[in-house]
Design an enzyme around this catalytic site. Structure first.
Site, PDB file in Angstrom:
ATOM      1  N   GLU A  60     -10.018  48.982 -14.852  1.00 44.70           N
ATOM      2  CA  GLU A  60      -9.358  49.944 -15.737  1.00 44.70           C
ATOM      3  C   GLU A  60     -10.075  50.036 -17.080  1.00 44.70           C
ATOM      4  O   GLU A  60     -10.939  49.215 -17.406  1.00 44.70           O
ATOM      5  CB  GLU A  60      -7.903  49.537 -15.956  1.00 44.70           C
ATOM      6  CG  GLU A  60      -7.764  48.203 -16.663  1.00 44.70           C
ATOM      7  CD  GLU A  60      -6.411  48.044 -17.341  1.00 44.70           C
ATOM      8  OE1 GLU A  60      -6.161  48.799 -18.295  1.00 44.70           O
ATOM      9  OE2 GLU A  60      -5.641  47.170 -16.933  1.00 44.70           O
ATOM     10  N   LYS A  63       3.300  41.114 -18.057  1.00 45.06           N
ATOM     11  CA  LYS A  63       3.439  40.419 -19.341  1.00 45.06           C
ATOM     12  C   LYS A  63       4.827  39.781 -19.437  1.00 45.06           C
ATOM     13  O   LYS A  63       5.822  40.359 -19.001  1.00 45.06           O
ATOM     14  CB  LYS A  63       3.236  41.399 -20.501  1.00 45.06           C
ATOM     15  CG  LYS A  63       1.807  41.931 -20.618  1.00 45.06           C
ATOM     16  CD  LYS A  63       0.864  40.917 -21.214  1.00 45.06           C
ATOM     17  CE  LYS A  63      -0.567  41.418 -21.277  1.00 45.06           C
ATOM     18  NZ  LYS A  63      -0.779  42.508 -22.222  1.00 45.06           N
TER      19      LYS A  63
END
EC number: 4.2.1.70
Length: 307
Positions: free
Chosen positions: A29, A163
């Site tokens: 990415e 996360k």
């Protein structure tokens, strides 16, 4: 493969030749270096990730948007451009058409990268962390588009979980609802990105890249349309201290509440607070996670190419 119009997406010659020949390719990415890391280390990490993939015998395909064109296989010059431009936007799948029409440049999120990689015939994608279900989503409906996109893109994605500021148990529930396969690499403990274990558990573990390749092959045989998520935990030696991690996360949420931080501003605020409170250790972990996932992704891509 996606039916996206060819003129909207440019696949580099190296990537087109590699996929046509059945060679191992790993998608990477671009938001990690356009939005996730500070300059100048952002460009260094982007190029290092490509080097790691090549060292492991695969071809890196960093994906991003350059002046409205989606590029699968950014050149070093394009990576440099996106790493240093100030007007680069963050592009999820829903943003692709708007960004193309306005001829903007952007870093692609997990959702957009997975979509574009699949269009190009790439079967493996390495990233840092996934988006997921946010805290309080039962009231706000705040959930990353990564999840719904991955329900319709049959690609292997290597990450270190989501996360730890997100609602990890709720994220795992959504992944199950969306029929997205989750594999723990060497563990049944789902990682917490900054820490080796999040406290949540997953049903299936694999111990070698070849096992992941076998799962991918079976996904294709069954005609399944969803992604396979490989949760690759950071090693205990490199993780944030779990006690410090728990303390800082609690402090970050308390500061956000006291400051009236809400909505889209919440995640950037929390991550910035964590980086400052850990004196940069969270940034170090972020980079270590990405290195590890790039390496494992290349190993999986190589195993899949040989199977």
């Amino acid at each position: 493969m996606s039916t996206a119009h060819a003129s909207a997406i440019v696949v580099s010659d190296e990537i087109a030749e590699a996929t046509a020949a059945g060679r191992p390719v790993v998608a990477l990415e671009s938001t990690i270096f356009t939005h996730g890391l500070p300059r100048p280390i952002n460009e260094e990490v982007a190029l290092e990730a490509e080097d790691i993939v090549r060292q492991e015998g695969a071809v890196p395909a960093t994906i991003g948007i350059v002046a409205g064109t989606a590029v699968v296989g950014l050149s070093n010059e394009q990576i440099h451009q996106l790493s240093n431009e100030t007007e680069v936007v963050k592009v999820s799948q829903r943003d692709l058409a708007v960004v193309a029409a306005k001829r903007l440049s952007g870093g692609t999120t997990v959702a957009a990268t997975a979509f574009l990689a699949h269009h190009a015939g790439i079967r493996v994608f390495s990233t840092g962390g996934l988006g997921g279900v946010h805290q309080g989503a039962s009231e706000t409906f705040d959930e990353s588009a990564d999840l719904t996109t991955l329900a319709g893109v049959p690609i292997v994605i290597v990450s270190a979980g989501v996360k730890s500021i997100l609602d990890i148990p709720a994220t795992l529930e959504r992944l199950e609802t969306l029929n997205i396969t989750v594999l723990g690499f060497g563990t049944n403990a789902y990682p917490g990105f900054y820490v080796t274990e999040s406290g949540s558990w997953i049903e299936y573990a694999v111990d070698a890249p070849e096992e992941v390749a076998a799962v991918l092959r079976a996904q294709v045989d069954f005609g399944l349309s969803s992604a396979v998520l490989v949760a690759n935990p950071i090693s205990r030696e490199k993780q944030l201290d779990p006690d410090e991690h728990a303390r800082v996360i609690g402090e970050a949420w308390a500061r956000a509440a006291a400051g009236g931080i809400a909505g889209n501003a919440t995640t950037p605020f929390l991550l910035d607070y964590i980086q400052r409170a850990t004196k940069g250790e969270s940034l170090r972990v972020n980079i270590d996670v990405y290195r590890s996932n790039a390496r494992l992704g290349a190993q999986i891509a190589r195993a899949a190419a040989l199977s």
